[in-house]
Structure formats: structure tokens, C-alpha cells
Motif scaffolding. Structure first.
Motif, PDB file in Angstrom:
ATOM      1  N   GLN A  53       0.796  -1.281  -0.031  1.00 11.28           N
ATOM      2  CA  GLN A  53       0.000   0.006   0.124  1.00 11.28           C
ATOM      3  C   GLN A  53       0.701   1.242  -0.002  1.00 11.28           C
ATOM      4  N   LEU A  54       1.397   1.571  -1.191  1.00 11.67           N
ATOM      5  CA  LEU A  54       2.423   2.519  -1.183  1.00 11.67           C
ATOM      6  C   LEU A  54       1.885   4.004  -1.119  1.00 11.67           C
ATOM      7  N   ASP A  55       0.676   4.267  -1.603  1.00 13.90           N
ATOM      8  CA  ASP A  55       0.230   5.718  -1.327  1.00 13.90           C
ATOM      9  C   ASP A  55       0.153   5.903   0.284  1.00 13.90           C
ATOM     10  N   GLN A  56      -0.475   5.061   0.956  1.00 14.79           N
ATOM     11  CA  GLN A  56      -0.561   5.511   2.106  1.00 14.79           C
ATOM     12  C   GLN A  56       0.663   5.465   3.096  1.00 14.79           C
ATOM     13  N   ALA A  57       1.755   4.778   2.431  1.00 23.03           N
ATOM     14  CA  ALA A  57       3.116   4.662   3.085  1.00 23.03           C
ATOM     15  C   ALA A  57       3.701   6.223   2.490  1.00 23.03           C
ATOM     16  N   SER A  58       3.541   6.509   1.481  1.00 20.95           N
ATOM     17  CA  SER A  58       4.112   8.018   1.169  1.00 20.95           C
ATOM     18  C   SER A  58       3.895   9.018   2.160  1.00 20.95           C
ATOM     19  N   ALA A  59       2.382   9.023   2.358  1.00 22.85           N
ATOM     20  CA  ALA A  59       1.892  10.321   3.171  1.00 22.85           C
ATOM     21  C   ALA A  59       2.388   9.991   4.579  1.00 22.85           C
ATOM     22  N   LEU A  60       2.584   8.763   5.258  1.00 21.87           N
ATOM     23  CA  LEU A  60       3.205   8.584   6.481  1.00 21.87           C
ATOM     24  C   LEU A  60       4.413   8.878   6.533  1.00 21.87           C
ATOM     25  N   LEU A  61       5.334   8.538   5.514  1.00 20.00           N
ATOM     26  CA  LEU A  61       6.691   8.916   5.593  1.00 20.00           C
ATOM     27  C   LEU A  61       6.859  10.593   5.562  1.00 20.00           C
ATOM     28  N   ALA A  62       6.178  11.122   4.945  1.00 16.89           N
ATOM     29  CA  ALA A  62       6.458  12.772   4.714  1.00 16.89           C
ATOM     30  C   ALA A  62       6.137  13.096   6.210  1.00 16.89           C
ATOM     31  N   GLU A  63       5.155  12.452   6.853  1.00 23.86           N
ATOM     32  CA  GLU A  63       4.645  12.969   8.234  1.00 23.86           C
ATOM     33  C   GLU A  63       6.049  12.618   9.148  1.00 23.86           C
ATOM     34  N   ALA A  64       6.397  11.326   9.090  1.00 20.19           N
ATOM     35  CA  ALA A  64       7.722  10.963   9.868  1.00 20.19           C
ATOM     36  C   ALA A  64       8.853  11.837   9.524  1.00 20.19           C
ATOM     37  N   LYS A  65       9.322  12.266   8.304  1.00 22.18           N
ATOM     38  CA  LYS A  65      10.324  12.970   8.329  1.00 22.18           C
ATOM     39  C   LYS A  65      10.124  14.434   8.978  1.00 22.18           C
ATOM     40  N   THR A  66       8.969  14.772   8.666  1.00 20.28           N
ATOM     41  CA  THR A  66       8.955  16.138   9.348  1.00 20.28           C
ATOM     42  C   THR A  66       8.934  16.104  11.059  1.00 20.28           C
ATOM     43  N   ALA A  67       8.590  15.150  11.441  1.00 17.67           N
ATOM     44  CA  ALA A  67       8.561  14.819  12.880  1.00 17.67           C
ATOM     45  C   ALA A  67       9.951  14.581  13.387  1.00 17.67           C
ATOM     46  N   PHE A  68      10.587  13.845  12.734  1.00 20.26           N
ATOM     47  CA  PHE A  68      12.136  13.566  12.961  1.00 20.26           C
ATOM     48  C   PHE A  68      12.985  14.671  12.871  1.00 20.26           C
ATOM     49  N   LYS A  69      12.622  15.453  11.815  1.00 15.94           N
ATOM     50  CA  LYS A  69      13.584  16.831  11.539  1.00 15.94           C
ATOM     51  C   LYS A  69      13.208  17.656  12.608  1.00 15.94           C
ATOM     52  N   ARG A  70      12.044  17.775  13.190  1.00 12.34           N
ATOM     53  CA  ARG A  70      11.643  18.476  14.287  1.00 12.34           C
ATOM     54  C   ARG A  70      12.546  18.307  15.564  1.00 12.34           C
ATOM     55  N   SER A  71      12.647  16.916  15.804  1.00 10.91           N
ATOM     56  CA  SER A  71      13.278  16.415  16.904  1.00 10.91           C
ATOM     57  C   SER A  71      14.805  16.165  16.796  1.00 10.91           C
ATOM     58  N   GLY A  72      15.119  16.729  15.610  1.00  5.74           N
ATOM     59  CA  GLY A  72      16.870  16.247  15.348  1.00  5.74           C
ATOM     60  C   GLY A  72      17.204  14.887  15.182  1.00  5.74           C
ATOM     61  N   SER A  73      16.533  14.037  14.849  1.00  8.85           N
ATOM     62  CA  SER A  73      16.640  12.431  14.717  1.00  8.85           C
ATOM     63  C   SER A  73      17.463  12.422  13.304  1.00  8.85           C
ATOM     64  N   ASN A  74      18.278  11.422  13.146  1.00  9.97           N
ATOM     65  CA  ASN A  74      19.047  10.798  11.986  1.00  9.97           C
ATOM     66  C   ASN A  74      17.776  10.398  10.978  1.00  9.97           C
ATOM     67  N   PRO A  75      17.792  10.843   9.656  1.00 10.87           N
ATOM     68  CA  PRO A  75      16.845  10.553   8.676  1.00 10.87           C
ATOM     69  C   PRO A  75      17.211   9.240   8.050  1.00 10.87           C
ATOM     70  N   ALA A  76      18.291   8.517   8.279  1.00  7.74           N
ATOM     71  CA  ALA A  76      18.578   7.402   7.210  1.00  7.74           C
ATOM     72  C   ALA A  76      17.389   6.330   7.172  1.00  7.74           C
ATOM     73  N   ASP A  77      16.771   5.855   8.404  1.00  8.64           N
ATOM     74  CA  ASP A  77      15.638   4.924   8.274  1.00  8.64           C
ATOM     75  C   ASP A  77      14.685   5.533   7.137  1.00  8.64           C
ATOM     76  N   VAL A  78      14.320   6.801   7.424  1.00 12.57           N
ATOM     77  CA  VAL A  78      13.004   7.278   6.701  1.00 12.57           C
ATOM     78  C   VAL A  78      13.685   7.497   5.170  1.00 12.57           C
ATOM     79  N   LEU A  79      14.799   7.718   5.102  1.00 12.69           N
ATOM     80  CA  LEU A  79      15.383   7.841   3.640  1.00 12.69           C
ATOM     81  C   LEU A  79      15.156   6.124   2.795  1.00 12.69           C
ATOM     82  N   LEU A  80      15.685   5.350   3.702  1.00 14.79           N
ATOM     83  CA  LEU A  80      15.621   4.166   3.288  1.00 14.79           C
ATOM     84  C   LEU A  80      14.144   3.748   2.609  1.00 14.79           C
TER      85      LEU A  80
END
Length: 262
Positions: free
Chosen positions: A86-113
Motif C-alpha cells: 500500500q504505497l500511497d498510504q506509506a508515502s503520506a506517512l513517511l512525509a509525516e515521519a520525516k517532518t517529525a524527525f526533523k523537528r526532533s533532530g533525529s537521523n533521517p537514514a531509516d526514513v530515507l531508506l
């Protein structure tokens, strides 16, 4: 972090999940309880149930306005959707995760993968390669670099370039990995390379090994699809008995999972 390490298995391409990383549980009891239940469901292979639970965890994290927990839940939920294709649902959630991790200063490697996996699955190969390069720049972790190499190899297979795919596999093998799901991804890539090299018998054997590892990791959808790949390779190699066995088992497993086996 309670993010999963992924193994770029998924369907006939690349990507699969392993188990969550251990960490100190969140302070909120409701979030902790829901996240633990979701993790248990995932590890039991009950991906649909894990989706329901991680959705609840994400809603709780959003209510708390807790950026790390929003990122963790959104990431894990995206991974579950990817496993189910279910790639469309995943894409929207990854965008949300990336924004949240950027806000918290987390390493983005997992999300990028995961983003690279989705892009590759969608046929956006140049975008996927760009994301892989970002992973390599963001992390020196062996698991990340192993998965990045596998993804490069899978993209090379999609481009009918067995030499580059073989080089990527050699690069992946430089990293010490013991996780069953990651090793399954490695074997499946090897099978795809053997097919491109015109060696269906070796490809079928690699797909068989991958299917066993997927079953060990409780990734039953990937297991069934890889069994089907093995059956097709055995057909090409002229081994009718093994081909019929693998194709029957794949069809039966997918049907039991509620999926169309065609």
C-alpha cells in the motif's frame, strides 16, 4: 528510537522488515501499551493488526504533540503499509515521519531508506538512487549500508544491468548481517541477478533460500511471492516437478492470506 530496521524486500523487487529496535518506553502508559501490542502483532506476522494498533499509537502521539513519538509511529505504520503493498498510504506517512524527525533532530537514514524503497517500487529509479545516496551520506551503520547496496542492486536489475547488480551484491556482502529478513532480501537479489545472467537453476535455488528466510522472519507475503518466483525459475530451468510444487505452495499461501494469487 522504536523504528524498525528495514530490509528492502517487498514483492519481486527489494525490501522487508525485521524487528523493532529496543529502547526506553515512552512515558505515556497508553502510548507504551499500544506500541508494545503493535510490535508484538508485527513480529507475529499480523501486519494488518499492527496497522490498526500503530494508527492508534500515532493518534495518541499527535494528541501529545510529541515529535519523536509521532515520527516513530508514522514510520512503523508506513513500513506496515509497504509490506502490504500500500504505497500511497506509506508515502503520506513517511512525509509525516520525516517532518517529525526533523523537528526532533533525529537521523533521517531509516526514513530515507523507506522513501527509496517506495520510489523504487513505483518505478522512480533516479529518485530512488538519489535517496540511497542520501542514506549513505547520513549513516555509516552496517545495516543501512547493506540495505542501500541491495537497493542499488535491485535498481540495476530493473535496468537490465546484471554487472552493476552483481557489483552491488558484492558490496552488500562486505557487511556483517545476521537478520533473517535482510538475508532473505540478499538471496532474492541474487536470484534476480542469476535470471538476468541466464542461469534459472541457480536463480530458483536462491529464491528457495530466500523463501525459507522470509518464513523464519514471519514475512509470509514475501515468502509466498518468492516461492512463486522460484516456481517460475524452475519452469524456465525445465524442472517441472519443483516448479509445480513451488507454484502450488505460493498460490495456497497467498489465498490463505486473503490475496489473489494471480
Amino acid at each position: 528510537m522504536r523504528r524498525f530496521f528495514i530490509a528492502l524486500t517487498l514483492l519481486t523487487l527489494v525490501g522487508c522488515a525485521t524487528s523493532p529496535t529496543s529502547t526506553v518506553p515512552p512515558a505515556d502508559k497508553e502510548l507504551s501499551r499500544t506500541s508494545n501490542l503493535a510490535r508484538a502483532a508485527f513480529e507475529d506476522g499480523a501486519t494488518a493488526q499492527a496497522i490498526d494498533l500503530y494508527r492508534k499509537a500515532l493518534n495518541r502521539a499527535i494528541a501529545m504533540d510529541d515529535a519523536p513519538e509521532i515520527g516513530n509511529a508514522a514510520y512503523n505504520l508506513a513500513l506496515c503499509h509497504i509490506i502490504l503493498g500500500q504505497l500511497d498510504q506509506a508515502s503520506a506517512l513517511l512525509a509525516e515521519a520525516k517532518t517529525a524527525f526533523k523537528r526532533s533532530g533525529s537521523n533521517p537514514a531509516d526514513v530515507l531508506l523507506l522513501e527509496a524503497t517506495v520510489a523504487q517500487r513505483q518505478g522512480k529509479l533516479e529518485q530512488a538512487l538519489s535517496l540511497v545516496d542520501q542514506v549513505l551520506s547520513a549513516s555509516s551503520d552496517e545495516s543501512h549500508r547493506f540495505q542501500a547496496a541491495l537497493l542499488k542492486g535491485t535498481i540495476a536489475c530493473a535496468q537490465d544491468d546484471p554487472a552493476s547488480a552483481r557489483a552491488a551484491l558484492v558490496e552488500a556482502d562486505k557487511h556483517h548481517i545476521t537478520n533473517a529478513a535482510l538475508l532473505a532480501a540478499r538471496e532474492r537479489l541474487a536470484g534476480n541477478i542469476f535470471l538476468l545472467e541466464g542461469n534459472p537453476a541457480e536463480a530458483a535455488a536462491a529464491f528457495d533460500r530466500a523463501a525459507v528466510l522470509f518464513r523464519t522472519a514471519k514475512h509470509y507475503r514475501d515468502m509466498a511471492i518468492t516461492l512463486r518466483r522460484a516456481g517460475e525459475a524452475y519452469q524456465e530451468a525445465g524442472d517441472t516437478q519443483r516448479a509445480e510444487d513451488r507454484l502450488f505452495r505460493a498460490k495456497r499461501s497467498l489465498a490463505a492470506q486473503g490475496e489473489d494469487a494471480e
